[in-house]
Each structure stands twice: as C-alpha cells, then as structure tokens.
Scaffold this motif. Sequence first.
Motif, PDB file in Angstrom:
ATOM      1  N   CYS A 149       0.838  -1.195   0.000  1.00 24.29           N
ATOM      2  CA  CYS A 149       0.000   0.000   0.000  1.00 24.29           C
ATOM      3  C   CYS A 149       0.870   1.241   0.000  1.00 24.29           C
ATOM      4  O   CYS A 149       2.055   1.192   0.317  1.00 24.29           O
ATOM      5  CB  CYS A 149      -0.922   0.039   1.229  1.00 24.29           C
ATOM      6  SG  CYS A 149      -0.050   0.290   2.798  1.00 24.29           S
ATOM      7  N   SER A 150       0.284   2.347  -0.377  1.00 23.35           N
ATOM      8  CA  SER A 150       0.833   3.670  -0.069  1.00 23.35           C
ATOM      9  C   SER A 150       0.030   4.169   1.120  1.00 23.35           C
ATOM     10  O   SER A 150      -1.180   3.989   1.177  1.00 23.35           O
ATOM     11  CB  SER A 150       0.679   4.605  -1.267  1.00 23.35           C
ATOM     12  OG  SER A 150      -0.670   4.643  -1.729  1.00 23.35           O
ATOM     13  N   SER A 151       0.693   4.792   2.082  1.00 20.57           N
ATOM     14  CA  SER A 151       0.000   5.071   3.342  1.00 20.57           C
ATOM     15  C   SER A 151       0.478   6.350   3.995  1.00 20.57           C
ATOM     16  O   SER A 151       1.655   6.721   3.890  1.00 20.57           O
ATOM     17  CB  SER A 151       0.209   3.897   4.310  1.00 20.57           C
ATOM     18  OG  SER A 151      -0.308   4.187   5.591  1.00 20.57           O
ATOM     19  N   THR A 152      -0.451   7.014   4.691  1.00 18.08           N
ATOM     20  CA  THR A 152      -0.088   8.123   5.570  1.00 18.08           C
ATOM     21  C   THR A 152       0.139   7.632   6.997  1.00 18.08           C
ATOM     22  O   THR A 152       0.262   8.442   7.908  1.00 18.08           O
ATOM     23  CB  THR A 152      -1.185   9.202   5.566  1.00 18.08           C
ATOM     24  OG1 THR A 152      -2.429   8.613   5.965  1.00 18.08           O
ATOM     25  CG2 THR A 152      -1.332   9.836   4.198  1.00 18.08           C
ATOM     26  N   GLY A 153       0.171   6.323   7.208  1.00 14.28           N
ATOM     27  CA  GLY A 153       0.520   5.776   8.509  1.00 14.28           C
ATOM     28  C   GLY A 153      -0.373   4.656   9.001  1.00 14.28           C
ATOM     29  O   GLY A 153       0.068   3.522   9.197  1.00 14.28           O
ATOM     30  N   ASP A 177       8.536  11.266   6.682  1.00 15.57           N
ATOM     31  CA  ASP A 177       8.466  12.106   7.883  1.00 15.57           C
ATOM     32  C   ASP A 177       7.200  11.885   8.707  1.00 15.57           C
ATOM     33  O   ASP A 177       6.702  12.799   9.346  1.00 15.57           O
ATOM     34  CB  ASP A 177       8.570  13.584   7.493  1.00 15.57           C
ATOM     35  CG  ASP A 177       7.463  14.024   6.548  1.00 15.57           C
ATOM     36  OD1 ASP A 177       6.730  13.150   6.036  1.00 15.57           O
ATOM     37  OD2 ASP A 177       7.328  15.251   6.329  1.00 15.57           O
ATOM     38  N   LEU A 178       6.699  10.669   8.724  1.00 16.16           N
ATOM     39  CA  LEU A 178       5.491  10.375   9.498  1.00 16.16           C
ATOM     40  C   LEU A 178       5.754  10.435  11.001  1.00 16.16           C
ATOM     41  O   LEU A 178       6.899  10.379  11.458  1.00 16.16           O
ATOM     42  CB  LEU A 178       4.961   8.980   9.156  1.00 16.16           C
ATOM     43  CG  LEU A 178       4.195   8.809   7.845  1.00 16.16           C
ATOM     44  CD1 LEU A 178       3.599   7.416   7.794  1.00 16.16           C
ATOM     45  CD2 LEU A 178       3.112   9.862   7.683  1.00 16.16           C
ATOM     46  N   GLU A 179       4.651  10.476  11.773  1.00 14.26           N
ATOM     47  CA  GLU A 179       4.751  10.428  13.233  1.00 14.26           C
ATOM     48  C   GLU A 179       5.431   9.127  13.663  1.00 14.26           C
ATOM     49  O   GLU A 179       5.173   8.060  13.105  1.00 14.26           O
ATOM     50  CB  GLU A 179       3.371  10.502  13.871  1.00 14.26           C
ATOM     51  CG  GLU A 179       2.560  11.729  13.510  1.00 14.26           C
ATOM     52  CD  GLU A 179       1.578  11.493  12.396  1.00 14.26           C
ATOM     53  OE1 GLU A 179       0.576  12.214  12.326  1.00 14.26           O
ATOM     54  OE2 GLU A 179       1.821  10.588  11.550  1.00 14.26           O
ATOM     55  N   ALA A 180       6.297   9.234  14.687  1.00 16.88           N
ATOM     56  CA  ALA A 180       7.078   8.081  15.137  1.00 16.88           C
ATOM     57  C   ALA A 180       6.197   6.908  15.549  1.00 16.88           C
ATOM     58  O   ALA A 180       6.519   5.748  15.266  1.00 16.88           O
ATOM     59  CB  ALA A 180       7.991   8.489  16.297  1.00 16.88           C
ATOM     60  N   GLY A 181       5.068   7.203  16.219  1.00 18.13           N
ATOM     61  CA  GLY A 181       4.190   6.131  16.667  1.00 18.13           C
ATOM     62  C   GLY A 181       3.661   5.291  15.521  1.00 18.13           C
ATOM     63  O   GLY A 181       3.566   4.061  15.622  1.00 18.13           O
ATOM     64  N   MET A 185       4.554   1.311  14.687  1.00 18.73           N
ATOM     65  CA  MET A 185       3.457   0.354  14.599  1.00 18.73           C
ATOM     66  C   MET A 185       3.425  -0.339  13.241  1.00 18.73           C
ATOM     67  O   MET A 185       3.044  -1.506  13.146  1.00 18.73           O
ATOM     68  CB  MET A 185       2.124   1.052  14.845  1.00 18.73           C
ATOM     69  CG  MET A 185       0.974   0.080  14.982  1.00 18.73           C
ATOM     70  SD  MET A 185      -0.492   0.829  15.684  1.00 18.73           S
ATOM     71  CE  MET A 185      -1.454  -0.642  16.021  1.00 18.73           C
ATOM     72  N   ALA A 186       3.837   0.351  12.189  1.00 17.73           N
ATOM     73  CA  ALA A 186       3.874  -0.273  10.872  1.00 17.73           C
ATOM     74  C   ALA A 186       5.036  -1.255  10.748  1.00 17.73           C
ATOM     75  O   ALA A 186       4.941  -2.256  10.036  1.00 17.73           O
ATOM     76  CB  ALA A 186       3.974   0.801   9.789  1.00 17.73           C
ATOM     77  N   ALA A 187       6.142  -0.972  11.461  1.00 17.59           N
ATOM     78  CA  ALA A 187       7.338  -1.789  11.326  1.00 17.59           C
ATOM     79  C   ALA A 187       7.345  -3.018  12.232  1.00 17.59           C
ATOM     80  O   ALA A 187       8.003  -4.014  11.926  1.00 17.59           O
ATOM     81  CB  ALA A 187       8.580  -0.941  11.621  1.00 17.59           C
ATOM     82  N   VAL A 188       6.615  -2.972  13.337  1.00 14.94           N
ATOM     83  CA  VAL A 188       6.750  -3.994  14.373  1.00 14.94           C
ATOM     84  C   VAL A 188       6.282  -5.369  13.907  1.00 14.94           C
ATOM     85  O   VAL A 188       6.718  -6.391  14.451  1.00 14.94           O
ATOM     86  CB  VAL A 188       5.973  -3.570  15.645  1.00 14.94           C
ATOM     87  CG1 VAL A 188       4.463  -3.696  15.444  1.00 14.94           C
ATOM     88  CG2 VAL A 188       6.434  -4.366  16.862  1.00 14.94           C
ATOM     89  N   ALA A 317      -2.258  17.014  10.952  1.00 14.35           N
ATOM     90  CA  ALA A 317      -3.174  15.893  10.704  1.00 14.35           C
ATOM     91  C   ALA A 317      -2.676  15.101   9.502  1.00 14.35           C
ATOM     92  O   ALA A 317      -3.270  15.120   8.418  1.00 14.35           O
ATOM     93  CB  ALA A 317      -4.590  16.405  10.480  1.00 14.35           C
ATOM     94  N   LYS A 318      -1.570  14.384   9.698  1.00 11.63           N
ATOM     95  CA  LYS A 318      -0.901  13.741   8.566  1.00 11.63           C
ATOM     96  C   LYS A 318      -1.700  12.591   7.967  1.00 11.63           C
ATOM     97  O   LYS A 318      -1.533  12.259   6.795  1.00 11.63           O
ATOM     98  CB  LYS A 318       0.492  13.274   8.996  1.00 11.63           C
ATOM     99  CG  LYS A 318       1.418  14.438   9.323  1.00 11.63           C
ATOM    100  CD  LYS A 318       2.818  13.981   9.684  1.00 11.63           C
ATOM    101  CE  LYS A 318       3.703  15.193   9.979  1.00 11.63           C
ATOM    102  NZ  LYS A 318       5.094  14.790  10.336  1.00 11.63           N
ATOM    103  N   SER A 319      -2.571  11.974   8.747  1.00 11.52           N
ATOM    104  CA  SER A 319      -3.387  10.894   8.193  1.00 11.52           C
ATOM    105  C   SER A 319      -4.411  11.411   7.183  1.00 11.52           C
ATOM    106  O   SER A 319      -4.969  10.641   6.409  1.00 11.52           O
ATOM    107  CB  SER A 319      -4.093  10.122   9.306  1.00 11.52           C
ATOM    108  OG  SER A 319      -4.958  10.960  10.029  1.00 11.52           O
ATOM    109  N   LEU A 320      -4.655  12.728   7.195  1.00 11.10           N
ATOM    110  CA  LEU A 320      -5.573  13.333   6.227  1.00 11.10           C
ATOM    111  C   LEU A 320      -4.829  14.125   5.163  1.00 11.10           C
ATOM    112  O   LEU A 320      -5.460  14.792   4.339  1.00 11.10           O
ATOM    113  CB  LEU A 320      -6.567  14.262   6.949  1.00 11.10           C
ATOM    114  CG  LEU A 320      -7.421  13.646   8.056  1.00 11.10           C
ATOM    115  CD1 LEU A 320      -8.398  14.676   8.599  1.00 11.10           C
ATOM    116  CD2 LEU A 320      -8.167  12.416   7.553  1.00 11.10           C
TER     117      LEU A 320
END
Length: 430
Positions: A149-153, A177-181, A185-188, A317-320
């Motif tokens: 996927c392409s994703s904002t997080g 440059d996404l939020e660290a959280g 969560m995407a990498a774990v 609001a990076k998810s948007l």
Amino acid sequence: MAAQAVEVTENASSVTLGPAVGLSCRECGERFPLGPIFACASCFGPLEVAYELPDGDPEQLRKQIEAGPHNIWRYAPLLPVPADVAEKPNLNPGFTKLVKADNLARELGVTGGLYVKDDSGNPTHSFKDRVVAIAVEAARAFGFTTLSCSSTGNLAGAVGAAARRAGFRSCVFIPHDLEAGKVVMAAVYGGDLVGIEGNYDDVNRFCSELIGDPLGEGWGFVNVNLRPYYGEGSKTLAYEICEQLGWELPDQIVIPVASGSQLTKIDKGLKELIALGLVEEKPYRIYGAQAEGCSPVSTAFKAGHDVVRPQKPDTIAKSLAIGNPADGPYVLDIARRTGGAVEDVNDEQVVDAIKLLARTEGIFAETAGGVTVGVTKKLLEEGLLDPTLSTVILNTGDGLKTLDAVAPTTGPTATIRPSLDAFRSAGLAS
C-alpha cells in the motif's frame, strides 16, 4: 493495464466473492468482471463493486445479521467476501463502540443526540483494519502473494498486521516524515516498511509505477489495484452505526476526508440499507472534515467549484494529508446532494478539539479525530449543523499514534516532593 484486464476476464469465472458480481465504472457505467483492476478501460473512471444483494424479507436479513459475529463479518451477505470469510485467518475488525457523547453534546450545545463512532478500538487502532480486511479476501481470490500500500501511517500498520495474520508477505510505503508512533506500529509486524522522500502523493505515484513494472508482479496494492474492494470496507461503518442506533439512520454524520473514499462509501452503505428495507428511508446530511493545511475539498466546496484543485499538505493531521484526493469530486456531490457541507479547521483548533473530546468523553483521538470534532464545533457555530438533530461524528484512530500533536501543551499538572505538605502547597488537595 489492458493486458491485465484480458487476463482477469479469462479467469473471472473462478472468482467467488459473495454477492459481488462484477465491477462498474462510476463515471460511464461500463461493467467489468471481478479482478484486480481499478480504472475503466474506456473512460479511466474509478471502478467500484457491483452486487446482487439479498432480496428477501428484510426482517429475516436483520435477524441473520444480528446473529452473526461481533465484527464486520456479520455483514458478509452485503460485502465482496466469500461466505466462509469468518473461518479464515484475519484480524476480525469492526463492531466498535458507538458512544453516546452527552458531555460533549452539552459543551457544544447539541440537544438532538450526539454520538462518537470510536474506531480506535480496532485491532491496529484505526478504521483502516476494516478496509484492509476486505482487500485481503480479494488478494486471496486473485492469488497475490504480497500485500502492499501507499499510506499516511494507519494503513501501513493495518496492512502489516493483516498480512502476517493471513500469511502474506508485506511491503508498504510511507512518506519519510510520518509520526514516530505510526512508523513503529507499521514496522513492528516484521514486514518491509519503505520510507519515500516526499509527501503522500509522491508515495502514491511511486506505487502506481511499481504496479505496472515486473517488480510488482504478484503484489496486491490494497488501495490501488485492489481499491474497489478495499473501499467497500468503509460501508461497514454505515451498517454498524445504523444497527447500533436501533436500525435507524442518523440525521447528520461528520466524516474526516483524506482521499474521500470513506465518506463516499458510508453514503453507499446508507443507501444500500434503505434499498434493502433494513432502515426506514429519511433525509440525512453528510459533512466532510478537513485540516486547513490540506483542504482541497473544503476549498472547492466553499468556492462552489466542481473541480478539486490539488494542494501541497502542511498540517499536523498527517493521516488526512492527501493533497490530490481521488474521491474529492464525489465528496462534493454527496455533501451538496444531502444538504451537508465540507469544512476545515487549523492545527490549533485540531489540538483543542482532541483535548475537548478527551476531557468530555474520555476518548483520546488522533489528529484526524481532532479535525472531525473541531469541524463539528465550527459547523455548529456557523449554523450549518442542526443541534436539534441526531448527529454521529467519527473518530478514526487512537491518539497514542499522534502524541507529538498534543505533547507540547500536555503534561503533569505539578511535580512535587513525595510529601503531604508539598501536595497541599501545590493547591491540589481540594
């Protein structure tokens, strides 16, 4: 694209996805067999799933749904999934809480009933688990081996988790440059996570190129070549809201807008419930919520335009933060058709709204939820939202994912020595 479409046509008879019977172009209406295609070969319009939905007694269908599992698979007869979907390994998202927000209603002056559909309770703590769950079933049906996927997080985390559970490899792409959280969560989950230098639109463009390259063979991009199926997962929000309201339509719904797909599919779900006789038809209004720093749809709405001009995102609001939203024009159509609106709030208002929802209802929303609450407040102040009608607002993710937004202005009330005298001196005893 053309070669892929021919291959799909030849293999379509082997694909069974419940009531789904094909794909239909949203612009010209041309029909295609079920397959991993997302654009019309004639006009390049977006494709969506076409159905033969149940046509029996609505009361029997309602009872069948209510007897189903407490997740989105209770609505399997209305989704593009196989009949045995609940028996397959998946994350089983959905049927999240619909919170009656009386405290927030008093703060905002809403008298007609205010509800928060809190999708932070999903397995990876966002609504994206819904859409990914549907895409996984399509990926299985079409024989893909890698989920991407392409994703904002939030989507990256949902794909990573769902892929591991379902037995797929995953490789997902995010802005660098996404939020660290969200990155953690995407990498774990152990799949491949690739940061792209650029914003979401750059990431999405790269994924579209990869899909047409031999490197992408066997890859199911949930929000690109599987997008028609993926989008259908958002309908389950509409189904759940109405069921949780006692099989009634809400009068007003406020929905965050990134690509706009969630809003358009919620509208589709409401119309399906009406057509099936599961709810009584009545007018409803749909409102879109954007952040001022990435507000191409609200800008077009307020200017009276039908065309959504892309913007370069600049918001917390990076998810948007999708500057060129694929479903933007359809969001405009729905807001205008239903008598709703599309509005935006600035970053300061987003943070204030996150704190307002937390303080009144004990719900810690991520920045997208802050946008929705903030826009709801603004719409009420502008007289565009009727406080006497029942209203549902969406919180689509968990605030723990976007701690940076509130951390600078949120912390301990006081730091004291471990003594009663120090506690009294701090003025906290009363």
